[in-house]
Design an enzyme around this catalytic site. Structure first.
Site, PDB file in Angstrom:
ATOM      1  N   CYS A 197       0.837  -1.186   0.000  1.00 59.61           N
ATOM      2  CA  CYS A 197       0.000   0.000   0.000  1.00 59.61           C
ATOM      3  C   CYS A 197       0.877   1.243   0.000  1.00 59.61           C
ATOM      4  O   CYS A 197       2.064   1.187   0.291  1.00 59.61           O
ATOM      5  CB  CYS A 197      -0.919   0.007   1.218  1.00 59.61           C
ATOM      6  SG  CYS A 197      -1.898  -1.494   1.402  1.00 59.61           S
TER       7      CYS A 197
ATOM      8  N   ARG B 268       0.978   1.396  -6.066  1.00 56.10           N
ATOM      9  CA  ARG B 268       1.141   0.507  -4.919  1.00 56.10           C
ATOM     10  C   ARG B 268      -0.186  -0.072  -4.442  1.00 56.10           C
ATOM     11  O   ARG B 268      -0.194  -0.947  -3.562  1.00 56.10           O
ATOM     12  CB  ARG B 268       1.808   1.265  -3.760  1.00 56.10           C
ATOM     13  CG  ARG B 268       3.186   1.799  -4.086  1.00 56.10           C
ATOM     14  CD  ARG B 268       3.739   2.606  -2.918  1.00 56.10           C
ATOM     15  NE  ARG B 268       4.072   1.750  -1.807  1.00 56.10           N
ATOM     16  CZ  ARG B 268       5.267   1.231  -1.579  1.00 56.10           C
ATOM     17  NH1 ARG B 268       6.255   1.469  -2.418  1.00 56.10           N
ATOM     18  NH2 ARG B 268       5.501   0.469  -0.529  1.00 56.10           N
TER      19      ARG B 268
ATOM     20  N   TRP C 167      -3.900  -1.699  -1.186  1.00 58.25           N
ATOM     21  CA  TRP C 167      -3.983  -3.019  -1.808  1.00 58.25           C
ATOM     22  C   TRP C 167      -4.485  -3.946  -0.715  1.00 58.25           C
ATOM     23  O   TRP C 167      -3.794  -4.200   0.254  1.00 58.25           O
ATOM     24  CB  TRP C 167      -2.619  -3.463  -2.335  1.00 58.25           C
ATOM     25  CG  TRP C 167      -2.725  -4.713  -3.152  1.00 58.25           C
ATOM     26  CD1 TRP C 167      -2.809  -5.986  -2.702  1.00 58.25           C
ATOM     27  CD2 TRP C 167      -2.794  -4.794  -4.569  1.00 58.25           C
ATOM     28  NE1 TRP C 167      -2.919  -6.867  -3.751  1.00 58.25           N
ATOM     29  CE2 TRP C 167      -2.908  -6.162  -4.899  1.00 58.25           C
ATOM     30  CE3 TRP C 167      -2.766  -3.856  -5.598  1.00 58.25           C
ATOM     31  CZ2 TRP C 167      -2.983  -6.599  -6.223  1.00 58.25           C
ATOM     32  CZ3 TRP C 167      -2.842  -4.294  -6.902  1.00 58.25           C
ATOM     33  CH2 TRP C 167      -2.959  -5.647  -7.213  1.00 58.25           C
TER      34      TRP C 167
ATOM     35  N   ASN D 229       0.858  -0.023   5.932  1.00 57.85           N
ATOM     36  CA  ASN D 229       1.277  -0.887   4.832  1.00 57.85           C
ATOM     37  C   ASN D 229       1.901  -2.129   5.435  1.00 57.85           C
ATOM     38  O   ASN D 229       2.773  -2.032   6.297  1.00 57.85           O
ATOM     39  CB  ASN D 229       2.295  -0.154   3.941  1.00 57.85           C
ATOM     40  CG  ASN D 229       2.855  -1.039   2.848  1.00 57.85           C
ATOM     41  OD1 ASN D 229       2.229  -2.012   2.443  1.00 57.85           O
ATOM     42  ND2 ASN D 229       4.045  -0.705   2.365  1.00 57.85           N
ATOM     43  N   GLY D 230       1.472  -3.318   5.020  1.00 57.31           N
ATOM     44  CA  GLY D 230       2.047  -4.542   5.537  1.00 57.31           C
ATOM     45  C   GLY D 230       0.993  -5.486   6.089  1.00 57.31           C
ATOM     46  O   GLY D 230      -0.198  -5.371   5.786  1.00 57.31           O
TER      47      GLY D 230
ATOM     48  N   GLU E 212      19.570 -22.474  -8.309  1.00 57.07           N
ATOM     49  CA  GLU E 212      19.358 -21.030  -8.406  1.00 57.07           C
ATOM     50  C   GLU E 212      20.516 -20.280  -7.743  1.00 57.07           C
ATOM     51  O   GLU E 212      20.976 -19.254  -8.264  1.00 57.07           O
ATOM     52  CB  GLU E 212      18.023 -20.650  -7.752  1.00 57.07           C
ATOM     53  CG  GLU E 212      17.804 -19.167  -7.493  1.00 57.07           C
ATOM     54  CD  GLU E 212      17.798 -18.291  -8.733  1.00 57.07           C
ATOM     55  OE1 GLU E 212      17.801 -17.059  -8.569  1.00 57.07           O
ATOM     56  OE2 GLU E 212      17.804 -18.815  -9.863  1.00 57.07           O
TER      57      GLU E 212
ATOM     58  N   LYS F  37      22.937 -17.582  -9.590  1.00 54.34           N
ATOM     59  CA  LYS F  37      23.131 -16.205  -9.121  1.00 54.34           C
ATOM     60  C   LYS F  37      24.616 -15.876  -9.006  1.00 54.34           C
ATOM     61  O   LYS F  37      25.056 -14.803  -9.395  1.00 54.34           O
ATOM     62  CB  LYS F  37      22.474 -16.013  -7.753  1.00 54.34           C
ATOM     63  CG  LYS F  37      20.996 -15.773  -7.774  1.00 54.34           C
ATOM     64  CD  LYS F  37      20.669 -14.385  -8.319  1.00 54.34           C
ATOM     65  CE  LYS F  37      19.256 -14.354  -8.862  1.00 54.34           C
ATOM     66  NZ  LYS F  37      19.055 -15.114 -10.096  1.00 54.34           N
TER      67      LYS F  37
ATOM     68  N   GLU G 273      26.111 -15.501 -12.448  1.00 50.14           N
ATOM     69  CA  GLU G 273      25.616 -14.323 -13.168  1.00 50.14           C
ATOM     70  C   GLU G 273      26.365 -13.046 -12.797  1.00 50.14           C
ATOM     71  O   GLU G 273      26.698 -12.247 -13.671  1.00 50.14           O
ATOM     72  CB  GLU G 273      24.122 -14.113 -12.875  1.00 50.14           C
ATOM     73  CG  GLU G 273      23.189 -15.031 -13.619  1.00 50.14           C
ATOM     74  CD  GLU G 273      21.741 -14.744 -13.277  1.00 50.14           C
ATOM     75  OE1 GLU G 273      20.919 -14.655 -14.213  1.00 50.14           O
ATOM     76  OE2 GLU G 273      21.405 -14.590 -12.085  1.00 50.14           O
TER      77      GLU G 273
ATOM     78  N   HIS H 184      27.822 -39.502  -7.155  1.00 50.75           N
ATOM     79  CA  HIS H 184      27.716 -39.988  -8.527  1.00 50.75           C
ATOM     80  C   HIS H 184      28.514 -39.116  -9.496  1.00 50.75           C
ATOM     81  O   HIS H 184      28.166 -39.012 -10.680  1.00 50.75           O
ATOM     82  CB  HIS H 184      26.250 -40.049  -8.949  1.00 50.75           C
ATOM     83  CG  HIS H 184      25.452 -41.046  -8.174  1.00 50.75           C
ATOM     84  ND1 HIS H 184      25.542 -42.401  -8.370  1.00 50.75           N
ATOM     85  CD2 HIS H 184      24.565 -40.886  -7.157  1.00 50.75           C
ATOM     86  CE1 HIS H 184      24.746 -43.040  -7.533  1.00 50.75           C
ATOM     87  NE2 HIS H 184      24.133 -42.125  -6.779  1.00 50.75           N
TER      88      HIS H 184
ATOM     89  N   LYS I 237      18.139  -8.318 -19.279  1.00 45.60           N
ATOM     90  CA  LYS I 237      17.053  -8.576 -18.340  1.00 45.60           C
ATOM     91  C   LYS I 237      15.984  -9.472 -18.959  1.00 45.60           C
ATOM     92  O   LYS I 237      15.467 -10.378 -18.309  1.00 45.60           O
ATOM     93  CB  LYS I 237      16.428  -7.240 -17.901  1.00 45.60           C
ATOM     94  CG  LYS I 237      15.351  -7.381 -16.827  1.00 45.60           C
ATOM     95  CD  LYS I 237      15.925  -7.921 -15.530  1.00 45.60           C
ATOM     96  CE  LYS I 237      14.889  -8.094 -14.457  1.00 45.60           C
ATOM     97  NZ  LYS I 237      15.408  -8.807 -13.280  1.00 45.60           N
TER      98      LYS I 237
END
Length: 607
Positions: free
Chosen positions: A2, A27, A74, A98-99, A479, A483, A486, A502, A602
Site C-alpha cells: 500500500c 502501490r 492493496w 502498509n504490511g 538457483e 546467481k 551471473e 555420482h 534482463k
C-alpha cells in the site's frame, strides 16, 4: 503493498496528500483515503476503487487541516470496500498502514475483551485500538506508540496522527520502507521518494525497526531499542525519483530488501488473510478438472517452477512435468487436453517460453501464465494470468521476481489442493497461516546480511563453488549457483545432494567451498551424511540451516548461516534470501557490475 503519505505543515494538506497519492497509486488501487486535523479535530474522507473516486468525494466535501495522512490500498485483510479503507480511526487517532499484522486476531480478541468495538475486517484496526488502549491507560501519544509497537508481530509501516494534538505525526517501520522528507517549515512521511517528489528533494530513509516523531520543525528518530539515532539525509536528484536506489548501493541490493513487502503484496492478492483461505476468484481456473500440469520456463523462472513442482505434487497431489522452455517444443511431448500448460516469465516476453506456449496452444491445451507484466505477449496469449506483482525489477539478476513467483505458486498449490479435495478447511487455514508469516520472517533473515557479507570476503577469492540441497532445496541450490555465476563470474554448480557421490565428489578438495542448503526437515539427516562425505575429503562447508540443524550438523564448517525457525512448506521462499545475499556480496567484493553483469540482458526476447 500500500501507499502511505503524511504531512505536517502550515497550510491545507489535503491537496498535497492527494497529489502524492497519485504518485503512489501503483502501490494499490482498491481504495484510498485521507484524514486531517482541523482545529485539533480529526476528520477523514475515504472512497472505494481508484483515487479519482476520492478526488470527487473531496470536491463535494472538502477537508481542511494542516496535518494529515493519506493511503492508497492493496487489500490484505477484508474486502476492498469503503468500510475497510484507510485511514482507520478511533476517538483518539487515525492511522494508515502498509504490511501485514500477523497477530491481529489475538490482538483483536484482547481488545474486544476490554470493550473496544471493531467496525472493519482489517488487521490495521487492531493497531488503531491498540494505541488507543495505551492512551486510555494514561500514556501520552508518543509513549502510547512506543508501548504498542513491541506488541505488533509482522511486517509493517505506519503513520499516525492524534485527536487534539496538532503538529504531531508518528511513523514506524518494520519491514516495508518509509522515508522522511524535509521541507521548509514542513515535514513529510512517504512510502518512497516518488510520493515526496513534488514536496522536497531532501530525503532520509528509516532503517528497519526505526520509529519517528515528526513535527514541523524536524524529525526525531528512534531505533528498535528506543535509542535516539541519526539517519543520513540525502539530496535526491529529480530524475532519481522515477527509479531510485534509495539508500542502497545497487538496485539488486534494494530489490533483495524489498522482498518482505513485495511478498506481502503478492500474498494479499491470492490469500484472504482475514479468513485464512485462498481467494478462489483470482482466475477462472478449476484444478479439479486438470489431470496434469506441464510447466515451462527459462533461467531463474525455471528454478522457481521446479520448486513449484514439489508443492503441486506434494500438497495438491497433481502430477507435474517441467521443462526448460528452450527444449520443450523440440522433444514433441505427447499432450493431453486434460493437461494445463503453465508458463513462468518475469517479463512475459521470453522468446523460448513464448514459443513453447504457442506450441501448447496449437495442441489445444488450456494456457496459464505467471508473469510480472500483465500486458506482455505471454499474458495476452494466456487463458488465465497470475500476476506476481513484484513491481519493476531493475537488476538483471532476478531476486524479488523469483520469490514473488514462488509466492504465487505456493498460493496456487494450496488453491489446487482445496479444489481437488486433497486438504480440508483446517489444513487450508494452516497453510495460509504459514504463508502469512513469510514477510515477517524474511525481515529477520535480512538482518543476517552483516554475517553473510563477512563470509563473502573469502568466497570472492575462489574459482569454483558447489551448492547442494535435497527436496525443494535442490532447485534452490541450482538457483544459488546461477546467481553466483551471473554476477560474480565464479564458476558454480548446483546439485541434488544425493548425486554428490555420482560424480561431483571427485571435485572436492580444500579449494572448493560447498554451500549446503539444509533446513532441519525430514530430509535433513540424509543431507548431513552428504556433508560428512564432503568433510572427509577436506571440503569447506558453508551450511545454511536453522538452529536445530546447525546444532546437529556433526561436522566442522567454514561458516554456518543460522536461519529462523519456520514451517517446511515456506523454506524455499526464505532460504532464497541468504542465497541471494551470498551472490550479491561476493560480486561486490569482486568489483563486478552487479546490476548489469556482462553478456546478460534482463529480458531474452530472441531464441
Amino acid at each position: 503493498m500500500c501507499g502511505i503519505i503524511g504531512i505536517v505543515a502550515g497550510r491545507d494538506v489535503a491537496p498535497l496528500l492527494v497529489d502524492s497519492l497519485k504518485r503512489l497509486e501503483y502501490r494499490g488501487y482498491d481504495s484510498a483515503g485521507i484524514a486531517t486535523l482541523d482545529g485539533g479535530a480529526l476528520a477523514r474522507r475515504r472512497a472505494e476503487g481508484k483515487l479519482v473516486n476520492l478526488e470527487n468525494h473531496l470536491k463535494d466535501q472538502p477537508l481542511p487541516g494542516v496535518v494529515g495522512i493519506g493511503h492508497t490500498r492493496w487489500a490484505t485483510h477484508g474486502k476492498p470496500v469503503e468500510r475497510n479503507a484507510h485511514p482507520h480511526m478511533t476517538k483518539r487517532l487515525a492511522v494508515v498502514h502498509n504490511g501485514i499484522i500477523e497477530n491481529f486476531a489475538e490482538l483483536r480478541t484482547s481488545l474486544q475483551a476490554d470493550g473496544y468495538v471493531f467496525e472493519t475486517e482489517t488487521d490495521t484496526e487492531a493497531v488503531a485500538h491498540l494505541v488507543t488502549r495505551e492512551m486510555d491507560r494514561g500514556l501520552p501519544p508518543i509513549d502510547a506508540v512506543k508501548a504498542a509497537l513491541p506488541q505488533l508481530q509482522g511486517a509493517f509501516a505506519l503513520a499516525i496522527i492524534f485527536e487534539g494534538v496538532e503538529g504531531l505525526l508518528i511513523g514506524a517501520r518494520q519491514g516495508p520502507p518509509l522515508a522522511i522528507g524535509y521541507g521548509d517549515g514542513e515535514m513529510y512521511l512517504g512510502s518512497d521518494a516518488i510520493a515526496l517528489a513534488p514536496l522536497t528533494d531532501m530525503i532520509c530513509y528509516l532503517e528497519d525497526g526505526d520509529w519517528v516523531v515528526v513535527r514541523k520543525s524536524g524529525a526525531t528518530i528512534y531505533d528498535a531499542q528506543n535509542n535516539e539515532v541519526k539517519r543520513a539525509v540525502q539530496k535526491v536528484q529529480s530524475q532519481e525519483f522515477l527509479v531510485s536506489k534509495g539508500n542502497h548501493r545497487h538496485f539488486m541490493e534494494k530489490e533483495i530488501h524489498e522482498q518482505p513487502e513485495v511478498i506481502g503484496h503478492t500474498l494479499a492478492h491470492y490469500l484472504d488473510l482475514s479468513t485464512g483461505t485462498v481467494r478462489q476468484d483470482v482466475a477462472e481456473l478449476d484444478f479439479s478438472k486438470i489431470d496434469r500440469l506441464s510447466m515451462s520456463a527459462c533461467g531463474t523462472a525455471y528454478y522457481a517452477a521446479a520448486i513449484g513442482k514439489y508443492w503441486f505434487e506434494q500438497i495438491a497431489r497433481l502430477p507435474v512435468d517441467i521443462d526448460i522452455a528452450s527444449e520443450f517444443r523440440y522433444r514433441e511431448m505427447p499432450l493431453s487436453k486434460d493437461t494445463l500448460a503453465m508458463f513462468v516469465s518475469q517479463s512475459g516476453e521470453t522468446a523460448d517460453t513464448l514459443a513453447s506456449l504457442r506450441y501448447c496452444k496449437s495442441q489445444g491445451l488450456k494456457i496459464a501464465s505467471i508473469v510480472n507484466v500483465t500486458t506482455s505477449t505471454i499474458a495476452r496469449e494466456s487463458d488465465a494470468v497470475f500476476p506476481i506483482l513484484a513491481g519493476p525489477e531493475i537488476g538483471v539478476a532476478s531476486t524479488k521476481a523469483f520469490t514473488s513467483q514462488l509466492t504465487v505458486m505456493a498460493s496456487l498449490a494450496v488453491m489446487a489442493a482445496k479444489q481437488r479435495g486433497v486438504i480440508d478447511d483446517a489444513q487450508e487455514r494452516a497453510l495460509v497461516k504459514q504463508l502469512s508469516e513469510v514477510p515477517r520472517i524474511a525481515n529477520q533473515v535480512l538482518k543476517l546480511e552483516g554475517e553473510i557479507e563477512k563470509i563473502c570476503r573469502e568466497l570472492a577469492q575462489v574459482k569454483h563453488v558447489l551448492y547442494l540441497g535435497r527436496g525443494t532445496s535442490f532447485p534452490l541450490a541450482m538457483e544459488g549457483a546461477l546467481k553466483l555465476k551471473e554476477i560474480s563470474y565464479i564458476h558454480a554448480e548446483g546439485y541434488a545432494a544425493g548425486e554428490l557421490k555420482h560424480g561431483p565428489i571427485a571435485l572436492i578438495d580444500d579449494s572448493i567451498p560447498v554451500i549446503v542448503i539444509a533446513p532441519s526437515d525430514r530430509l535433513y539427516e540424509k543431507t548431513v551424511s552428504n556433508m560428512q562425505e564432503v568433510a572427509a575429503r577436506g571440503g569447506r562447508i558453508i551450511l545454511i540451516s536453522d538452529e536445530e540443524g546447525a546444532k546437529n550438523a556433526s561436522v566442522d564448517t567454514m561458516a554456518t548461516i543460522v536461519m529462523p525457525e519456520m514451517a517446511e512448506f515456506i523454506t524455499p521462499l526464505l532460504y532464497a534470501l541468504p542465497v541471494q545475499m551470498l551472490a550479491y556480496y561476493t560480486a561486490v567484493f569482486m568489483g563486478t557490475d552487479v546490476d548489469q553483469p556482462r553478456n546478460l540482458a534482463k529480458s531474452v526476447t530472441v531464441e
